[in-house]
Scaffold this motif. Structure first.
Motif, PDB file in Angstrom:
ATOM      1  N   TYR A   1       0.835  -1.199   0.000  1.00 12.57           N
ATOM      2  CA  TYR A   1       0.000   0.000   0.000  1.00 12.57           C
ATOM      3  C   TYR A   1       0.871   1.251   0.000  1.00 12.57           C
ATOM      4  O   TYR A   1       1.969   1.261   0.545  1.00 12.57           O
ATOM      5  CB  TYR A   1      -0.874   0.065   1.256  1.00 12.57           C
ATOM      6  N   THR A   2       0.329   2.315  -0.548  1.00 11.55           N
ATOM      7  CA  THR A   2       0.967   3.623  -0.408  1.00 11.55           C
ATOM      8  C   THR A   2       0.781   4.089   1.030  1.00 11.55           C
ATOM      9  O   THR A   2      -0.074   3.569   1.761  1.00 11.55           O
ATOM     10  CB  THR A   2       0.329   4.657  -1.349  1.00 11.55           C
TER      11      THR A   2
ATOM     12  N   GLU B   1      -5.309   5.542   5.590  1.00 15.16           N
ATOM     13  CA  GLU B   1      -6.760   5.367   5.438  1.00 15.16           C
ATOM     14  C   GLU B   1      -7.218   4.100   6.154  1.00 15.16           C
ATOM     15  O   GLU B   1      -8.241   4.098   6.847  1.00 15.16           O
ATOM     16  CB  GLU B   1      -7.097   5.294   3.947  1.00 15.16           C
TER      17      GLU B   1
ATOM     18  N   SER C   1      -0.591   6.807   2.011  1.00 13.91           N
ATOM     19  CA  SER C   1      -1.942   7.344   2.186  1.00 13.91           C
ATOM     20  C   SER C   1      -2.971   6.229   2.346  1.00 13.91           C
ATOM     21  O   SER C   1      -3.920   6.361   3.133  1.00 13.91           O
ATOM     22  CB  SER C   1      -2.320   8.280   1.045  1.00 13.91           C
ATOM     23  N   LYS C   2      -2.785   5.132   1.642  1.00 14.22           N
ATOM     24  CA  LYS C   2      -3.720   4.010   1.770  1.00 14.22           C
ATOM     25  C   LYS C   2      -3.563   3.328   3.138  1.00 14.22           C
ATOM     26  O   LYS C   2      -4.547   2.902   3.739  1.00 14.22           O
ATOM     27  CB  LYS C   2      -3.538   3.012   0.638  1.00 14.22           C
ATOM     28  N   LYS C   3      -2.329   3.246   3.639  1.00 12.96           N
ATOM     29  CA  LYS C   3      -2.106   2.690   4.981  1.00 12.96           C
ATOM     30  C   LYS C   3      -2.780   3.575   6.026  1.00 12.96           C
ATOM     31  O   LYS C   3      -3.430   3.072   6.944  1.00 12.96           O
ATOM     32  CB  LYS C   3      -0.611   2.580   5.283  1.00 12.96           C
TER      33      LYS C   3
END
Length: 105
Positions: free
Chosen positions: A79-80, A86, A82-84
């Motif tokens: 994950y990026t 989120e 930002s996705k982590k």
């Protein structure tokens, strides 16, 4: 034939961070209490987590099978940032430390 839907052990995929919440570290373990302790005392002084003072639990998932936990760990590691964040904020909006959940009495 015996079929097991749930494993007999519990494995955790976790995300730890540092005090300033600038570093996110994803891992897998069978004993989250012990892993928290290892990070806190910097049992491997040359490790990434020791270098960046990563010792605060902000997210975890439980699995009954190690294969599922490893697969999920790899997924999260890809994950990026930002996705982590989120993912973490979906259950822990303020990135509070959850270390107390795994303290032994």
């Amino acid at each position: 034939m015996i079929e097991f839907k749930d494993g007999i052990y519990t494995f955790y995929v976790y995300i730890f961070t540092n005090k300033s919440r600038t570093v996110l570290y994803t891992g897998v373990t069978k004993n989250l209490h012990q892993r928290l302790y290892q990070h806190k005392i910097k049992s491997n002084s040359n490790s990434f987590t020791a270098k960046y003072n990563v010792e605060f639990l902000v997210y975890y998932e439980k699995f009954g099978w190690i294969q599922q936990a490893i697969e999920r760990e790899k997924e999260i590691k890809n994950y990026t940032r930002s996705k982590k964040l989120e993912l973490i904020r979906s259950v822990n909006p303020n990135l509070d430390s959850w270390n107390d959940l795994f303290q032994q009495l």
